[in-house]
Scaffold this motif. Structure first.
Motif, PDB file in Angstrom:
ATOM      1  N   MET A 101     -18.410  11.469  58.247  1.00  0.00           N
ATOM      2  CA  MET A 101     -18.102  10.832  59.538  1.00  0.00           C
ATOM      3  C   MET A 101     -19.391  10.735  60.371  1.00  0.00           C
ATOM      4  SD  MET A 101     -15.454  12.110  62.504  1.00  0.00           S
ATOM      5  CE  MET A 101     -13.960  11.925  61.587  1.00  0.00           C
ATOM      6  N   ALA A 102     -19.636   9.598  60.944  1.00  0.00           N
ATOM      7  CA  ALA A 102     -20.838   9.421  61.761  1.00  0.00           C
ATOM      8  C   ALA A 102     -20.720  10.248  63.029  1.00  0.00           C
ATOM      9  CB  ALA A 102     -20.997   7.956  62.121  1.00  0.00           C
ATOM     10  N   VAL A 103     -21.905  10.617  63.579  1.00  0.00           N
ATOM     11  CA  VAL A 103     -21.918  11.456  64.772  1.00  0.00           C
ATOM     12  C   VAL A 103     -21.120  10.802  65.899  1.00  0.00           C
ATOM     13  CG1 VAL A 103     -23.412  12.428  66.566  1.00  0.00           C
ATOM     14  CG2 VAL A 103     -24.104  12.545  64.172  1.00  0.00           C
ATOM     15  N   SER A 104     -21.291   9.493  66.054  1.00  0.00           N
ATOM     16  CA  SER A 104     -20.646   8.789  67.162  1.00  0.00           C
ATOM     17  C   SER A 104     -19.117   8.756  67.013  1.00  0.00           C
ATOM     18  CB  SER A 104     -21.184   7.370  67.269  1.00  0.00           C
ATOM     19  OG  SER A 104     -20.952   6.712  66.034  1.00  0.00           O
ATOM     20  N   ASP A 105     -18.626   8.967  65.774  1.00  0.00           N
ATOM     21  CA  ASP A 105     -17.178   8.927  65.546  1.00  0.00           C
ATOM     22  C   ASP A 105     -16.510  10.283  65.774  1.00  0.00           C
ATOM     23  OD1 ASP A 105     -17.393   6.320  64.926  1.00  0.00           O
ATOM     24  OD2 ASP A 105     -17.517   6.638  62.746  1.00  0.00           O
ATOM     25  N   ARG A 106     -17.336  11.310  65.920  1.00  0.00           N
ATOM     26  CA  ARG A 106     -16.751  12.646  66.066  1.00  0.00           C
ATOM     27  C   ARG A 106     -16.025  12.767  67.401  1.00  0.00           C
ATOM     28  NH1 ARG A 106     -21.812  16.090  64.224  1.00  0.00           N
ATOM     29  NH2 ARG A 106     -21.648  15.766  62.008  1.00  0.00           N
ATOM     30  N   MET A 107     -14.904  13.479  67.333  1.00  0.00           N
ATOM     31  CA  MET A 107     -14.154  13.708  68.569  1.00  0.00           C
ATOM     32  C   MET A 107     -14.733  14.925  69.283  1.00  0.00           C
ATOM     33  SD  MET A 107     -10.074  14.282  68.988  1.00  0.00           S
ATOM     34  CE  MET A 107      -9.332  12.842  69.713  1.00  0.00           C
ATOM     35  N   THR A 108     -15.190  14.745  70.511  1.00  0.00           N
ATOM     36  CA  THR A 108     -15.709  15.878  71.271  1.00  0.00           C
ATOM     37  C   THR A 108     -14.532  16.624  71.904  1.00  0.00           C
ATOM     38  OG1 THR A 108     -15.908  14.559  73.254  1.00  0.00           O
ATOM     39  CG2 THR A 108     -17.848  14.642  71.818  1.00  0.00           C
ATOM     40  N   THR A 109     -14.843  17.786  72.492  1.00  0.00           N
ATOM     41  CA  THR A 109     -13.781  18.580  73.130  1.00  0.00           C
ATOM     42  C   THR A 109     -13.135  17.778  74.255  1.00  0.00           C
ATOM     43  OG1 THR A 109     -15.209  20.455  72.707  1.00  0.00           O
ATOM     44  CG2 THR A 109     -13.282  20.858  74.061  1.00  0.00           C
ATOM     45  N   ILE A 110     -13.971  17.086  75.034  1.00  0.00           N
ATOM     46  CA  ILE A 110     -13.413  16.335  76.169  1.00  0.00           C
ATOM     47  C   ILE A 110     -12.530  15.181  75.672  1.00  0.00           C
ATOM     48  CG2 ILE A 110     -15.439  14.821  76.519  1.00  0.00           C
ATOM     49  CD1 ILE A 110     -13.249  16.326  79.316  1.00  0.00           C
ATOM     50  N   ASP A 111     -12.937  14.582  74.525  1.00  0.00           N
ATOM     51  CA  ASP A 111     -12.093  13.530  73.931  1.00  0.00           C
ATOM     52  C   ASP A 111     -10.727  14.098  73.548  1.00  0.00           C
ATOM     53  OD1 ASP A 111     -14.071  11.636  74.144  1.00  0.00           O
ATOM     54  OD2 ASP A 111     -14.880  12.030  72.147  1.00  0.00           O
ATOM     55  N   LEU A 112     -10.765  15.289  72.963  1.00  0.00           N
ATOM     56  CA  LEU A 112      -9.517  15.941  72.548  1.00  0.00           C
ATOM     57  C   LEU A 112      -8.627  16.204  73.767  1.00  0.00           C
ATOM     58  CD1 LEU A 112      -7.786  17.466  70.397  1.00  0.00           C
ATOM     59  CD2 LEU A 112      -9.083  19.508  70.988  1.00  0.00           C
ATOM     60  N   PHE A 113      -9.243  16.741  74.837  1.00  0.00           N
ATOM     61  CA  PHE A 113      -8.475  17.044  76.047  1.00  0.00           C
ATOM     62  C   PHE A 113      -7.943  15.764  76.697  1.00  0.00           C
ATOM     63  CE2 PHE A 113      -8.628  21.610  77.251  1.00  0.00           C
ATOM     64  CZ  PHE A 113      -9.237  22.079  76.104  1.00  0.00           C
ATOM     65  N   LYS A 114      -8.748  14.680  76.618  1.00  0.00           N
ATOM     66  CA  LYS A 114      -8.291  13.384  77.159  1.00  0.00           C
ATOM     67  C   LYS A 114      -7.083  12.877  76.369  1.00  0.00           C
ATOM     68  CE  LYS A 114     -12.510  11.444  79.170  1.00  0.00           C
ATOM     69  NZ  LYS A 114     -13.695  10.629  78.882  1.00  0.00           N
ATOM     70  N   ALA A 115      -7.180  13.033  75.039  1.00  0.00           N
ATOM     71  CA  ALA A 115      -6.082  12.578  74.176  1.00  0.00           C
ATOM     72  C   ALA A 115      -4.820  13.375  74.463  1.00  0.00           C
ATOM     73  CB  ALA A 115      -6.490  12.721  72.708  1.00  0.00           C
ATOM     74  N   VAL A 116      -5.004  14.705  74.647  1.00  0.00           N
ATOM     75  CA  VAL A 116      -3.852  15.571  74.951  1.00  0.00           C
ATOM     76  C   VAL A 116      -3.226  15.142  76.277  1.00  0.00           C
ATOM     77  CG1 VAL A 116      -3.227  17.928  75.628  1.00  0.00           C
ATOM     78  CG2 VAL A 116      -4.632  17.552  73.603  1.00  0.00           C
ATOM     79  N   GLN A 117      -4.086  14.933  77.273  1.00  0.00           N
ATOM     80  CA  GLN A 117      -3.583  14.585  78.608  1.00  0.00           C
ATOM     81  C   GLN A 117      -2.890  13.211  78.615  1.00  0.00           C
ATOM     82  OE1 GLN A 117      -6.167  15.572  81.883  1.00  0.00           O
ATOM     83  NE2 GLN A 117      -5.380  13.884  83.111  1.00  0.00           N
ATOM     84  N   GLY A 118      -3.331  12.329  77.726  1.00  0.00           N
ATOM     85  CA  GLY A 118      -2.740  10.991  77.679  1.00  0.00           C
ATOM     86  C   GLY A 118      -1.507  10.894  76.798  1.00  0.00           C
ATOM     87  N   SER A 119      -1.143  11.990  76.163  1.00  0.00           N
ATOM     88  CA  SER A 119       0.002  11.952  75.239  1.00  0.00           C
ATOM     89  C   SER A 119       1.319  11.840  76.004  1.00  0.00           C
ATOM     90  CB  SER A 119       0.014  13.221  74.372  1.00  0.00           C
ATOM     91  OG  SER A 119       0.228  14.338  75.192  1.00  0.00           O
ATOM     92  N   ASP A 120       2.339  11.406  75.289  1.00  0.00           N
ATOM     93  CA  ASP A 120       3.656  11.231  75.913  1.00  0.00           C
ATOM     94  C   ASP A 120       4.196  12.551  76.471  1.00  0.00           C
ATOM     95  OD1 ASP A 120       3.599   8.593  75.319  1.00  0.00           O
ATOM     96  OD2 ASP A 120       4.853   8.729  73.511  1.00  0.00           O
TER      97      ASP A 120
END
Lengths: 166, 165
Positions: free
Chosen positions: B1-20
């Motif tokens: 996986m390319a570096v730019s494709d990696r999910m950062t911690t903040i991305d994970l938290f954003k995804a969690v917060q945006g979940s149903d």
């Protein structure tokens, strides 16, 4: 001087101002107030469960009280002292709703119940050593204590929700 | 996986917060939030009080009519219940505001202290509470350290609200 004036005077005192404006001491005091519940509320719940015959039934009530009393007193002292400090820091806005006065009233009820228990059973060696069967009035005292201290914790947590100024 | 494709911690938290489920929690009536706070406090007490009783017994005080091993066995159900309470109520509070929590240093500290406290609790407590554990001085130090660790988890948790404000 009414209760509001007293709380206003506490809030405007050097201690009240210092606490309210402190970046670290106020959160520390609040944290200790919450975590000291492990000694005060947690241990009193254990004793209440013992009075009701639910927890540690083989341990005589007198022994349990003797072994836990210093830690409960320490816990209640920490909770009480930090509670007073929070009253200095928060001042009259604590009186803006019925929640805090109700909390004080329930604490008074719990304290009176504890005093009654001590007066009634504090020197009753037959009960304290387990030679006498558990009596209904001691179980009722345990139930009142459990209900009242649980209510105190719930009311304490409700205070910020009923006053937008926190 | 390319570096730019990696999910950062903040991305994970954003995804969690945006979940149903986060949106559903966030739209829940206030009473659920209050209930979550009360369960969280109850959970803290359910973990701390039995742990303290075992730690005190290892130190030679508290409920001396029971052995430390007996108290440790009795404490398990309360600590497990407390953990369930704090985890589920904690998730209920965290998920709708995940991106607010993520950068909070107190939250980050709590995320470090909590697994350490759990590792000490489940890795050492039963062992040091045993009668045959010969190094009593070491048992006392570990028990004291573990109790302090749990208190530190609680203090870090309480500090989250102050640092976020």
């Amino acid at each position: 001087m009414n209760l509001h004036d007293l709380f206003q005077a506490m809030y405007e005192s050097c201690l009240g101002t210092a606490l309210a404006e402190s970046l670290y001491v106020y959160p520390l005091v609040e944290g200790i107030h919450l975590l000291s519940l492990a000694f005060s509320f947690g241990l009193i719940v254990l004793v209440d469960f013992r009075l009701l015959g639910i927890a540690l039934p083989s341990l005589p009530v007198g022994e349990m009280l003797k072994q836990l009393r210093p830690w409960m007193i320490g816990g209640f002292t920490a909770t009480f002292v930090t509670g007073i400090l929070l009253m200095f820091a928060l001042g009259p806005k604590l009186l803006a709703t019925f929640i805090f006065p109700l909390k004080l009233l329930v604490i008074l009820l719990a304290a009176l119940n504890a005093i009654w228990f001590e007066w009634k059973f504090g020197r009753d060696q037959d009960y304290l050593t387990g030679r006498k069967d558990p009596v209904v009035s001691a179980k009722i005292a345990g139930a009142i204590s459990l209900a009242s201290w649980s209510t105190v914790v719930v009311l304490g947590r409700l205070i910020p929700y009923f006053d937008g100024s926190f | 996986m390319a570096v730019s494709d990696r999910m950062t911690t903040i991305d994970l938290f954003k995804a969690v917060q945006g979940s149903d489920i986060a949106i559903a929690f966030g739209n829940a009536p206030l009473v659920f939030g209050i209930a979550a706070q009360l369960f969280h406090i109850s959970g803290i007490v359910l973990i701390l009080t039995p742990t303290l009783l075992v730690a005190l017994r290892i130190a030679g005080t508290g409920l001396v009519d029971y052995s430390a091993a007996q108290l440790e066995r009795k404490s398990r159900v309360y600590v497990a219940t407390g953990l369930l309470f704090v985890v589920f109520s904690g998730l209920f509070m965290l998920i709708p505001s995940a991106t607010l929590y993520q950068p909070n240093p107190a939250f980050q500290l709590k995320l470090i202290l909590l697994p350490v406290a759990l590792a000490f609790h489940y890795g050492f407590l039963a062992r040091i509470a045993k009668e045959e554990f010969s190094q009593k001085w070491l048992a006392k130090i570990i028990a004291l350290f573990m109790a302090l660790l749990w208190f530190a988890v609680g203090m870090a948790g309480r500090a989250i609200g102050f640092l976020a404000a």
